[in-house]
Design a protein around this motif. Structure first.
Motif, short mmCIF file in Angstrom:
data_model
loop_
_atom_site.label_atom_id
_atom_site.label_comp_id
_atom_site.label_asym_id
_atom_site.label_seq_id
_atom_site.Cartn_x
_atom_site.Cartn_y
_atom_site.Cartn_z
N PHE A 49 1.99 0.59 -1.54
CA PHE A 49 1.15 1.05 -2.63
C PHE A 49 -0.30 1.08 -2.16
O PHE A 49 -0.65 0.50 -1.15
CB PHE A 49 1.31 0.18 -3.89
N GLU A 50 -1.15 1.79 -2.91
CA GLU A 50 -2.55 1.96 -2.52
C GLU A 50 -3.41 0.80 -3.02
O GLU A 50 -3.20 0.29 -4.11
CB GLU A 50 -3.09 3.27 -3.09
N LEU A 51 -4.40 0.46 -2.19
CA LEU A 51 -5.39 -0.54 -2.56
C LEU A 51 -6.77 0.05 -2.24
O LEU A 51 -7.07 0.37 -1.08
CB LEU A 51 -5.16 -1.85 -1.78
N GLN A 52 -7.57 0.22 -3.27
CA GLN A 52 -8.89 0.83 -3.15
C GLN A 52 -9.87 -0.11 -2.42
O GLN A 52 -9.65 -1.32 -2.38
CB GLN A 52 -9.44 1.15 -4.55
N PRO A 53 -10.96 0.44 -1.87
CA PRO A 53 -11.99 -0.41 -1.24
C PRO A 53 -12.50 -1.46 -2.23
O PRO A 53 -12.67 -1.18 -3.42
CB PRO A 53 -13.10 0.58 -0.88
N ASN A 54 -12.69 -2.68 -1.73
CA ASN A 54 -13.19 -3.83 -2.49
C ASN A 54 -12.20 -4.35 -3.54
O ASN A 54 -12.55 -5.24 -4.31
CB ASN A 54 -14.54 -3.54 -3.14
N ALA A 55 -11.01 -3.81 -3.61
CA ALA A 55 -10.00 -4.28 -4.56
C ALA A 55 -9.26 -5.49 -3.97
O ALA A 55 -9.22 -5.70 -2.76
CB ALA A 55 -9.01 -3.17 -4.88
N VAL A 56 -8.68 -6.29 -4.87
CA VAL A 56 -7.93 -7.48 -4.49
C VAL A 56 -6.54 -7.36 -5.12
O VAL A 56 -6.40 -6.95 -6.27
CB VAL A 56 -8.62 -8.76 -5.00
N GLU A 57 -5.52 -7.75 -4.35
CA GLU A 57 -4.15 -7.75 -4.86
C GLU A 57 -3.47 -9.04 -4.45
O GLU A 57 -3.78 -9.62 -3.41
CB GLU A 57 -3.38 -6.54 -4.31
N GLN A 58 -2.52 -9.50 -5.30
CA GLN A 58 -1.75 -10.72 -5.00
C GLN A 58 -0.26 -10.44 -5.11
O GLN A 58 0.17 -9.63 -5.92
CB GLN A 58 -2.12 -11.84 -5.97
N TRP A 59 0.51 -11.15 -4.27
CA TRP A 59 1.96 -11.10 -4.29
C TRP A 59 2.48 -12.52 -4.44
O TRP A 59 2.00 -13.43 -3.76
CB TRP A 59 2.51 -10.51 -2.98
N HIS A 60 3.48 -12.71 -5.29
CA HIS A 60 4.10 -14.02 -5.46
C HIS A 60 5.12 -14.22 -4.34
O HIS A 60 6.13 -13.53 -4.28
CB HIS A 60 4.78 -14.13 -6.83
N ARG A 61 4.82 -15.14 -3.44
CA ARG A 61 5.71 -15.47 -2.33
C ARG A 61 5.69 -16.98 -2.13
O ARG A 61 4.70 -17.63 -2.41
CB ARG A 61 5.28 -14.77 -1.03
N LYS A 62 6.79 -17.52 -1.58
CA LYS A 62 6.93 -18.97 -1.47
C LYS A 62 7.08 -19.47 -0.04
O LYS A 62 7.38 -20.63 0.18
CB LYS A 62 8.14 -19.43 -2.29
N ASN A 63 6.88 -18.59 0.94
CA ASN A 63 7.08 -18.99 2.32
C ASN A 63 6.36 -17.99 3.22
O ASN A 63 5.52 -17.24 2.77
CB ASN A 63 8.58 -19.07 2.64
N TRP A 64 6.73 -17.96 4.49
CA TRP A 64 6.14 -17.04 5.47
C TRP A 64 6.56 -15.61 5.19
O TRP A 64 7.73 -15.34 4.92
CB TRP A 64 6.57 -17.44 6.88
N GLU A 65 5.60 -14.69 5.27
CA GLU A 65 5.85 -13.26 5.04
C GLU A 65 4.97 -12.44 5.97
O GLU A 65 4.04 -12.96 6.59
CB GLU A 65 5.54 -12.87 3.59
N CYS A 66 5.25 -11.15 6.04
CA CYS A 66 4.42 -10.22 6.80
C CYS A 66 3.73 -9.28 5.83
O CYS A 66 4.36 -8.71 4.95
CB CYS A 66 5.28 -9.41 7.77
N LEU A 67 2.41 -9.16 5.97
CA LEU A 67 1.62 -8.22 5.20
C LEU A 67 1.23 -7.09 6.14
O LEU A 67 0.72 -7.34 7.23
CB LEU A 67 0.37 -8.91 4.65
N VAL A 68 1.50 -5.84 5.73
CA VAL A 68 1.24 -4.69 6.58
C VAL A 68 0.31 -3.72 5.87
O VAL A 68 0.48 -3.44 4.68
CB VAL A 68 2.56 -3.97 6.95
N VAL A 69 -0.68 -3.23 6.61
CA VAL A 69 -1.64 -2.27 6.10
C VAL A 69 -1.51 -0.97 6.88
O VAL A 69 -1.40 -0.98 8.10
CB VAL A 69 -3.08 -2.81 6.24
N LYS A 70 -1.54 0.15 6.14
CA LYS A 70 -1.61 1.47 6.76
C LYS A 70 -2.97 2.05 6.37
O LYS A 70 -3.26 2.23 5.19
CB LYS A 70 -0.46 2.35 6.27
N ASP A 71 -3.80 2.28 7.38
CA ASP A 71 -5.17 2.76 7.16
C ASP A 71 -5.33 4.08 7.90
O ASP A 71 -5.40 4.11 9.13
CB ASP A 71 -6.15 1.71 7.68
N ARG A 72 -5.37 5.18 7.18
CA ARG A 72 -5.52 6.52 7.74
C ARG A 72 -4.52 6.78 8.86
O ARG A 72 -4.85 7.29 9.91
CB ARG A 72 -6.95 6.74 8.21
#
Length: 172
Positions: free
Chosen positions: A43-66
């Protein structure tokens, strides 16, 4: 030069928080190993925006930028800031690309480590031991997460594509 991801001091228990400090709208997803009811859709995240995900252990966060991708392996409670593509990643792993299929890992350190490869593109996702000077290879066709776990519990991860060769050199 700063890394593409920087940890912030604020912590939220059982959540992973991302602040987009870049000047661009990014796409982002977080794996859902520790929350099968959560979403791992892009999903999209605009500049200066903040998002949270409910997770209880180790995870991978991936960003696609242009069109470019960057990923970070982190534990629940982490708050990080994405600073933009083209920033150097200062961690214990070095990534190169070759013409082979799958992902190749070499332990160039002096310590025994365990290595985990996600199974987004199929295969086994268990921990495997890799001694000093040894290598392992996973048959993957697409994007996956490779994680190194040291004997003291420290973990380092990288979001990798088929054709990657990862060299682990130990603590810097």
């Amino acid at each position: 030069m700063p890394a593409p991801f920087a940890h912030e001091s604020e912590r939220h228990h059982h959540k992973i928080t991302l602040r987009n400090s870049s000047a661009h709208t990014i796409q982002v997803f977080v794996t859902k190993y520790s929350n099968s009811d959560g979403s791992d859709d892009w999903f999209e995240l605009q500049p200066n925006a903040v998002e949270q995900w409910h997770r209880k252990n180790w995870e991978c966060l991936v960003v696609k930028d242009r069109g470019n991708r960057a990923g970070v392996y982190l534990s629940e409670g982490s708050t990080i800031r994405y600073q933009g593509q083209g920033k150097q990643n200062n961690d214990h792993l070095f990534q190169t690309f070759n013409l082979q299929n799958g992902v190749h890992f070499t332990n160039n350190s002096r310590e025994y480590v365990e290595v985990f490869m996600s199974n987004f593109s199929g295969g086994c996702d268990e921990w495997f031991g890799v001694g000093p000077g040894q290598s392992d290879h996973w048959g993957r066709d697409g994007w996956d997460v490779l994680v190194v776990r040291r004997q003291n519990g420290d973990r380092f991860g990288r979001y990798v594509h088929s054709g990657s060769s990862i060299q682990y050199y130990g603590p810097v």
